[in-house]
Write a protein that holds these residues in place. Structure first.
Motif, PDB file in Angstrom:
ATOM      1  N   ARG A 174       0.872  -1.176   0.000  1.00 36.51           N
ATOM      2  CA  ARG A 174       0.000   0.000   0.000  1.00 36.51           C
ATOM      3  C   ARG A 174       0.908   1.225   0.000  1.00 36.51           C
ATOM      4  O   ARG A 174       1.657   1.421   0.956  1.00 36.51           O
ATOM      5  CB  ARG A 174      -0.911   0.019   1.237  1.00 36.51           C
TER       6      ARG A 174
ATOM      7  N   GLU B 196       0.393  -3.066  -5.863  1.00 35.47           N
ATOM      8  CA  GLU B 196      -0.817  -2.528  -5.233  1.00 35.47           C
ATOM      9  C   GLU B 196      -1.957  -3.545  -5.264  1.00 35.47           C
ATOM     10  O   GLU B 196      -2.978  -3.356  -4.650  1.00 35.47           O
ATOM     11  CB  GLU B 196      -1.219  -1.202  -5.892  1.00 35.47           C
TER      12      GLU B 196
ATOM     13  N   HIS C  21      -7.484  -5.062   0.743  1.00 36.83           N
ATOM     14  CA  HIS C  21      -7.215  -4.062  -0.286  1.00 36.83           C
ATOM     15  C   HIS C  21      -8.278  -4.141  -1.380  1.00 36.83           C
ATOM     16  O   HIS C  21      -8.052  -4.721  -2.430  1.00 36.83           O
ATOM     17  CB  HIS C  21      -5.828  -4.279  -0.881  1.00 36.83           C
TER      18      HIS C  21
ATOM     19  N   ARG D 163       1.875   9.022  -5.225  1.00 37.37           N
ATOM     20  CA  ARG D 163       1.376   7.670  -5.481  1.00 37.37           C
ATOM     21  C   ARG D 163       0.346   7.207  -4.446  1.00 37.37           C
ATOM     22  O   ARG D 163      -0.692   6.639  -4.778  1.00 37.37           O
ATOM     23  CB  ARG D 163       2.550   6.697  -5.521  1.00 37.37           C
TER      24      ARG D 163
ATOM     25  N   ASN E 247      -3.588   6.379  -5.105  1.00 42.49           N
ATOM     26  CA  ASN E 247      -4.088   5.060  -4.707  1.00 42.49           C
ATOM     27  C   ASN E 247      -5.426   5.221  -3.961  1.00 42.49           C
ATOM     28  O   ASN E 247      -6.411   4.522  -4.256  1.00 42.49           O
ATOM     29  CB  ASN E 247      -3.037   4.378  -3.822  1.00 42.49           C
TER      30      ASN E 247
ATOM     31  N   THR F 216      -8.251   6.941  -6.401  1.00 43.75           N
ATOM     32  CA  THR F 216      -8.786   6.012  -7.388  1.00 43.75           C
ATOM     33  C   THR F 216      -9.821   5.083  -6.760  1.00 43.75           C
ATOM     34  O   THR F 216     -10.847   4.782  -7.364  1.00 43.75           O
ATOM     35  CB  THR F 216      -7.631   5.171  -7.992  1.00 43.75           C
ATOM     36  N   LYS F 217      -9.550   4.665  -5.523  1.00 45.08           N
ATOM     37  CA  LYS F 217     -10.508   3.764  -4.854  1.00 45.08           C
ATOM     38  C   LYS F 217     -11.756   4.499  -4.386  1.00 45.08           C
ATOM     39  O   LYS F 217     -12.815   3.900  -4.245  1.00 45.08           O
ATOM     40  CB  LYS F 217      -9.835   3.077  -3.672  1.00 45.08           C
TER      41      LYS F 217
END
Ligand code: TXA
Ligand code: MG
Length: 303
Positions: free
Chosen positions: A182, A203, A210, A287, A291, A294-295
């Motif tokens: 992560r 990822e 996750h 980054r 991450n 985007t989720k």
């Protein structure tokens, strides 16, 4: 001081408490209390297959929780602890139950960089397991008020606003190769510099926690890459839409990300449109932010 003593009392009574850390607030229980650990899952409505991170206040304690502690671990702990790095190591079964790790043979360990969190763990004398203090899949809390709103009946230690704002970098090893599972504000470059080794980034899930969608506010988030060719959104889309330009400074963007989600979520907008540049999207220090974004997003206009 009083807050800490009350929190220790609660933990000793097998309860959960809200714990400030530099990343996000945690929902903590004593690792030796099975009842407390069960309450974490029940309170968060978190499935048992999603393992918890164990928070320690000394490297000595981390060594006790794991079966293997090598030179790389020493380097990482010396460089980044206390701080936003979680190390995944083979667990000591005598101290770390399968309930905490969802049956995995490894445990996630982290020393938070927050005075009150360290004081609490030290005085309690045991590490605490703590996921982020939000209902499963929802936006993580970065202030004591956020935690109180989600869980009105639990005791929350008020340690102010979180200085980092997104969750820790999670790092494990595969055949001695460091692997980031992560991304966070400690980047692969930081770790490479520390260990003088190449770091892999995966990822994709090794732990079922996750998930594709996570951290979501109620209002849909739209991600938009801004280039010189970017056209304005069609007017039918923009009515009642709020725009937020991701700050150019990564530390500031991380610190504001979740609180911005929450602030805008309360205002009955039809969507939250978050814009950013290609440079930001490709930058190593962003980054972890992308991450999470985007989720959390329902639409990605960059695709
Ligand atoms: O910054 C943070 O890490 C915050 C604060 C409270 O410390 N905690 C946090 O916990 O983000 P949580 O539970 O929201 O996210 C922890 C992630 C989960 O996705 C879980 O699947 C993963 O860590 N994890 C925990 N133990 C693991 C293990 N042994 N192997 C692989 N992943 C693990
Ligand atoms: Mg979480």
């Amino acid at each position: 001081m009083e807050q800490i003593n009350l929190a220790i009392q609660a933990l000793k009574n097998n309860d959960v408490i809200g714990l400030p850390t530099e990343t996000v607030y945690g929902l903590a229980a004593d690792i030796t209390s099975e009842e407390g650990i069960n309450k974490i899952f029940a309170t968060k409505e978190r499935p048992f297959f999603d393992p918890l991170i164990v928070h320690i206040s000394s490297t000595q304690q981390a060594k006790k929780c794991s079966r293997i502690w090598n030179e790389d671990c020493d380097q990482l702990a010396n460089t980044f602890w206390p701080g936003p790095l979680t190390l995944i190591l083979p667990k000591n079964n005598d101290l770390i139950s399968d309930l905490i790790t969802s049956g995995l043979d490894t445990v996630g360990l982290r020393m938070p960089q927050h005075k009150l969190a360290l004081e609490l763990i030290e005085k309690l004398g045991n590490p605490v397991a703590a996921p982020s203090a939000n209902k499963f899949k929802k936006t993580s809390p970065t202030s004591a008020e956020h935690v109180k709103k989600a869980f009105p009946s639990i005791l929350v230690i008020d340690g102010g606003d979180c200085s980092i704002g997104i969750e820790s970098t999670i790092l494990g090893f595969e055949n001695d190769i460091p692997v980031i599972y992560r991304p966070g504000m400690i980047t692969s470059k930081d770790i490479e510099k520390c260990l003088q080794k190449r770091v892999l980034i995966k990822e994709s899930p090794i732990a079922p926690g996750h998930l594709k969608h996570h951290y979501m506010p109620e209002t849909p988030i739209i991600m938009g890459l801004v280039t010189s060719q970017t056209k304005e959104l069609p007017p039918q889309l923009t009515s009642n839409l709020v725009k937020w330009e991701l700050p150019k400074d990564a530390a500031l963007a991380a610190r504001n990300l979740y609180s911005k989600f929450r602030e805008l979520d309360q205002k009955q907008y039809s969507a939250i449109y978050i814009t950013f540049t290609k440079e930001q999207f490709e930058a190593e220090e962003f980054r972890g932010i992308f991450n999470r974004l985007t989720k959390a997003a329902s639409f990605d206009l960059t695709k």
